[in-house]
Scaffold this motif. Structure first.
Motif, PDB file in Angstrom:
ATOM      1  N   THR A 167     -18.324  45.653 -42.179  1.00 10.18           N
ATOM      2  CA  THR A 167     -19.438  45.764 -41.238  1.00 10.18           C
ATOM      3  C   THR A 167     -20.126  47.104 -41.360  1.00 10.18           C
ATOM      4  O   THR A 167     -21.365  47.182 -41.358  1.00 10.18           O
ATOM      5  CB  THR A 167     -18.939  45.558 -39.798  1.00 10.18           C
ATOM      6  N   ARG A 168     -19.337  48.158 -41.466  1.00 12.50           N
ATOM      7  CA  ARG A 168     -19.935  49.496 -41.588  1.00 12.50           C
ATOM      8  C   ARG A 168     -20.743  49.623 -42.870  1.00 12.50           C
ATOM      9  O   ARG A 168     -21.834  50.185 -42.877  1.00 12.50           O
ATOM     10  CB  ARG A 168     -18.841  50.570 -41.558  1.00 12.50           C
ATOM     11  N   LEU A 169     -20.216  49.081 -43.956  1.00 14.58           N
ATOM     12  CA  LEU A 169     -20.933  49.151 -45.224  1.00 14.58           C
ATOM     13  C   LEU A 169     -22.222  48.340 -45.176  1.00 14.58           C
ATOM     14  O   LEU A 169     -23.265  48.774 -45.665  1.00 14.58           O
ATOM     15  CB  LEU A 169     -20.046  48.642 -46.363  1.00 14.58           C
ATOM     16  N   ARG A 170     -22.154  47.162 -44.571  1.00 11.93           N
ATOM     17  CA  ARG A 170     -23.318  46.273 -44.549  1.00 11.93           C
ATOM     18  C   ARG A 170     -24.403  46.766 -43.591  1.00 11.93           C
ATOM     19  O   ARG A 170     -25.579  46.839 -43.955  1.00 11.93           O
ATOM     20  CB  ARG A 170     -22.897  44.860 -44.141  1.00 11.93           C
ATOM     21  N   GLU A 171     -23.999  47.144 -42.382  1.00 11.51           N
ATOM     22  CA  GLU A 171     -24.981  47.439 -41.344  1.00 11.51           C
ATOM     23  C   GLU A 171     -25.398  48.898 -41.293  1.00 11.51           C
ATOM     24  O   GLU A 171     -26.519  49.198 -40.903  1.00 11.51           O
ATOM     25  CB  GLU A 171     -24.433  47.013 -39.981  1.00 11.51           C
ATOM     26  N   HIS A 172     -24.491  49.791 -41.652  1.00 10.00           N
ATOM     27  CA  HIS A 172     -24.788  51.209 -41.479  1.00 10.00           C
ATOM     28  C   HIS A 172     -24.969  51.960 -42.794  1.00 10.00           C
ATOM     29  O   HIS A 172     -25.226  53.149 -42.775  1.00 10.00           O
ATOM     30  CB  HIS A 172     -23.687  51.878 -40.658  1.00 10.00           C
ATOM     31  N   HIS A 173     -24.813  51.282 -43.892  1.00  8.01           N
ATOM     32  CA  HIS A 173     -25.002  51.966 -45.173  1.00  8.01           C
ATOM     33  C   HIS A 173     -25.996  51.230 -46.055  1.00  8.01           C
ATOM     34  O   HIS A 173     -27.054  51.767 -46.384  1.00  8.01           O
ATOM     35  CB  HIS A 173     -23.657  52.113 -45.899  1.00  8.01           C
ATOM     36  N   ARG A 174     -25.686  49.989 -46.398  1.00  9.90           N
ATOM     37  CA  ARG A 174     -26.585  49.246 -47.284  1.00  9.90           C
ATOM     38  C   ARG A 174     -27.934  48.991 -46.627  1.00  9.90           C
ATOM     39  O   ARG A 174     -28.976  49.094 -47.267  1.00  9.90           O
ATOM     40  CB  ARG A 174     -25.938  47.925 -47.702  1.00  9.90           C
ATOM     41  N   ARG A 175     -27.900  48.646 -45.347  1.00 13.61           N
ATOM     42  CA  ARG A 175     -29.161  48.408 -44.655  1.00 13.61           C
ATOM     43  C   ARG A 175     -29.989  49.680 -44.548  1.00 13.61           C
ATOM     44  O   ARG A 175     -31.210  49.666 -44.667  1.00 13.61           O
ATOM     45  CB  ARG A 175     -28.882  47.819 -43.272  1.00 13.61           C
ATOM     46  N   ALA A 176     -29.311  50.823 -44.318  1.00 13.36           N
ATOM     47  CA  ALA A 176     -30.021  52.100 -44.234  1.00 13.36           C
ATOM     48  C   ALA A 176     -30.637  52.484 -45.576  1.00 13.36           C
ATOM     49  O   ALA A 176     -31.728  53.060 -45.635  1.00 13.36           O
ATOM     50  CB  ALA A 176     -29.068  53.193 -43.758  1.00 13.36           C
ATOM     51  N   LEU A 177     -29.938  52.134 -46.670  1.00 10.09           N
ATOM     52  CA  LEU A 177     -30.461  52.431 -47.998  1.00 10.09           C
ATOM     53  C   LEU A 177     -31.507  51.416 -48.449  1.00 10.09           C
ATOM     54  O   LEU A 177     -32.244  51.663 -49.410  1.00 10.09           O
ATOM     55  CB  LEU A 177     -29.317  52.460 -49.020  1.00 10.09           C
ATOM     56  N   GLY A 178     -31.552  50.281 -47.780  1.00  5.39           N
ATOM     57  CA  GLY A 178     -32.480  49.233 -48.192  1.00  5.39           C
ATOM     58  C   GLY A 178     -32.049  48.544 -49.473  1.00  5.39           C
ATOM     59  O   GLY A 178     -32.886  48.082 -50.245  1.00  5.39           O
ATOM     60  N   THR A 179     -30.723  48.477 -49.692  1.00  5.06           N
ATOM     61  CA  THR A 179     -30.204  47.865 -50.909  1.00  5.06           C
ATOM     62  C   THR A 179     -30.405  46.351 -50.875  1.00  5.06           C
ATOM     63  O   THR A 179     -30.013  45.682 -49.928  1.00  5.06           O
ATOM     64  CB  THR A 179     -28.700  48.174 -51.057  1.00  5.06           C
ATOM     65  N   ARG A 180     -30.983  45.798 -51.926  1.00  7.06           N
ATOM     66  CA  ARG A 180     -31.222  44.352 -51.994  1.00  7.06           C
ATOM     67  C   ARG A 180     -30.119  43.617 -52.764  1.00  7.06           C
ATOM     68  O   ARG A 180     -29.764  42.498 -52.418  1.00  7.06           O
ATOM     69  CB  ARG A 180     -32.574  44.069 -52.660  1.00  7.06           C
ATOM     70  N   TRP A 181     -29.628  44.246 -53.827  1.00  9.60           N
ATOM     71  CA  TRP A 181     -28.631  43.558 -54.654  1.00  9.60           C
ATOM     72  C   TRP A 181     -27.641  44.567 -55.203  1.00  9.60           C
ATOM     73  O   TRP A 181     -28.010  45.682 -55.588  1.00  9.60           O
ATOM     74  CB  TRP A 181     -29.316  42.815 -55.803  1.00  9.60           C
ATOM     75  N   ARG A 182     -26.375  44.149 -55.254  1.00 13.67           N
ATOM     76  CA  ARG A 182     -25.335  44.961 -55.858  1.00 13.67           C
ATOM     77  C   ARG A 182     -24.348  44.050 -56.568  1.00 13.67           C
ATOM     78  O   ARG A 182     -24.272  42.850 -56.279  1.00 13.67           O
ATOM     79  CB  ARG A 182     -24.613  45.799 -54.796  1.00 13.67           C
ATOM     80  N   ARG A 183     -23.581  44.654 -57.471  1.00 13.78           N
ATOM     81  CA  ARG A 183     -22.615  43.867 -58.234  1.00 13.78           C
ATOM     82  C   ARG A 183     -21.552  43.253 -57.331  1.00 13.78           C
ATOM     83  O   ARG A 183     -21.037  42.167 -57.608  1.00 13.78           O
ATOM     84  CB  ARG A 183     -21.939  44.749 -59.303  1.00 13.78           C
ATOM     85  N   LEU A 184     -21.194  43.956 -56.241  1.00 14.31           N
ATOM     86  CA  LEU A 184     -20.206  43.450 -55.294  1.00 14.31           C
ATOM     87  C   LEU A 184     -20.836  43.312 -53.916  1.00 14.31           C
ATOM     88  O   LEU A 184     -21.670  44.127 -53.520  1.00 14.31           O
ATOM     89  CB  LEU A 184     -19.003  44.391 -55.201  1.00 14.31           C
TER      90      LEU A 184
END
Length: 249
Positions: free
Chosen positions: A20-37
Motif C-alpha cells: 500500500t505504501r509503495l502504491r499510494e505514497h510512492h508510485r502515485r507520487a512519482l506518476g509511474t505508469r509501468w514497471r517490471r514488477l
C-alpha cells in the motif's frame, strides 16, 4: 543460474502494508505508469532481501528482473520504510506511560578488512556497527538507533544519540548494564566489582537487576530476526536505513 520456489517468514499484513505504501505514497507520487514488477511484487522482493539476506543477483534471477532493477526497487522500499520509523522523541512520548524502559547496545557484524580499526570491536573480536536498542518492560522493541562504528562504547553511543538527555527530559527510568557506567541521570546500573567482592545486599540487587534487564533480549532478537542484519556486506552508510524498517514490521 537455477531458480527455485522459496518462502519468507513475514506476515501477510506486513506485505500488504508495504504494498500500500509503495502504491499510494510512492508510485502515485512519482506518476509511474509501468514497471517490471507490481507494487506487491516489489514489496515481496524487498521483504525477501531484508528477511533472508539474499543477494541482489539471486533475487533478480528469482523475480525475473535485472540486478540493477532489483537494487533500485529494494532501495526505494527500504528508504520508504526508514522514513516511517519513529524518532527518539516519538519513542519517548510513546513510552511516557511505561513504568521503565530497557536500554542495551548490540553488534551488527559487517564485512570489513582488518585495517578498518574504527569498526573493530575488541569486546566481540570482530568488525561491526553499534546499534542502541530501547525496549519496553515486556521486551518489545520501541526504537533502534542509527549505527555507529562498534569501537564506540555503549555509554558514548547513548550520549551521541541523545538517549541520556531524552530519558532525563521525559522523566523515564531506564535499566542498563555495566557498559553504561557514568551515564548518570535516569539510567539504573548494577553494582560494579567482582562478584565475591560485593556484599550480600549488592549481590541480591545485581541478581534482580539482571532479571529485569534480560527482557531487552527479545527486542534485540526482533532486530536480528532480519537475517540481513546478521552479517552486513554493504556500505556502512546504508546500515542505518536497513535497521530502521524493522520497527515497521
Amino acid at each position: 543460474m537455477l531458480v527455485y520456489p522459496s518462502g519468507v517468514d513475514v506476515s501477510s499484513s506486513a506485505l500488504r502494508f508495504l504494498t500500500t505504501r509503495l502504491r499510494e505514497h510512492h508510485r502515485r507520487a512519482l506518476g509511474t505508469r509501468w514497471r517490471r514488477l507490481s507494487a506487491g511484487r516489489q514489496a515481496l522482493l524487498a521483504l525477501a532481501h531484508l528477511r533472508n539476506g539474499q543477494s541482489y543477483a539471486q533475487l533478480a534471477a528469482g523475480f525475473g528482473i535485472g540486478t540493477t532493477t532489483a537494487y533500485r526497487y529494494i532501495t526505494e522500499a527500504v528508504e520508504l520504510l526508514a522514513a516511517l520509523a519513529p524518532t527518539l522523541a516519538e519513542a519517548m512520548r510513546a513510552a511516557s506511560m511505561k513504568a521503565y524502559l530497557l536500554l542495551d547496545g548490540t553488534l551488527l557484524p559487517i564485512d570489513r578488512i582488518a585495517a578498518d580499526r574504527p569498526f573493530y570491536s575488541g569486546k566481540h573480536k570482530k568488525h561491526g556497527m553499534n546499534v542502541q536498542v530501547i525496549a519496553d518492560p515486556k521486551g518489545r522493541l520501541l526504537w533502534a538507533s542509527p549505527a555507529l562504528a562498534d569501537a564506540v562504547r555503549d555509554v558514548r553511543a547513548a550520549r551521541e544519540h541523545g538517549i541520556i538527555d531524552a530519558l532525563a527530559k521525559a522523566g523515564i527510568t531506564c535499566w542498563a548494564d555495566k557498559g553504561y557506567q557514568g551515564a548518570g541521570g535516569r539510567v539504573r546500573l548494577p553494582y560494579r566489582g567482582r562478584w565475591d567482592s560485593l556484599s550480600a545486599g549488592q549481590q541480591a540487587v545485581n541478581r534482580s537487576h539482571a532479571k529485569v534487564r534480560a527482557l531487552v533480549e527479545p527486542a534485540i532478537a526482533t532486530l536480528k530476526s532480519w537475517r540481513l542484519l546478521r552479517k552486513l556486506r554493504c556500505s556502512t552508510t546504508r546500515i542505518t536505513s536497513l535497521v530502521q524498517p524493522v520497527l515497521e514490521k
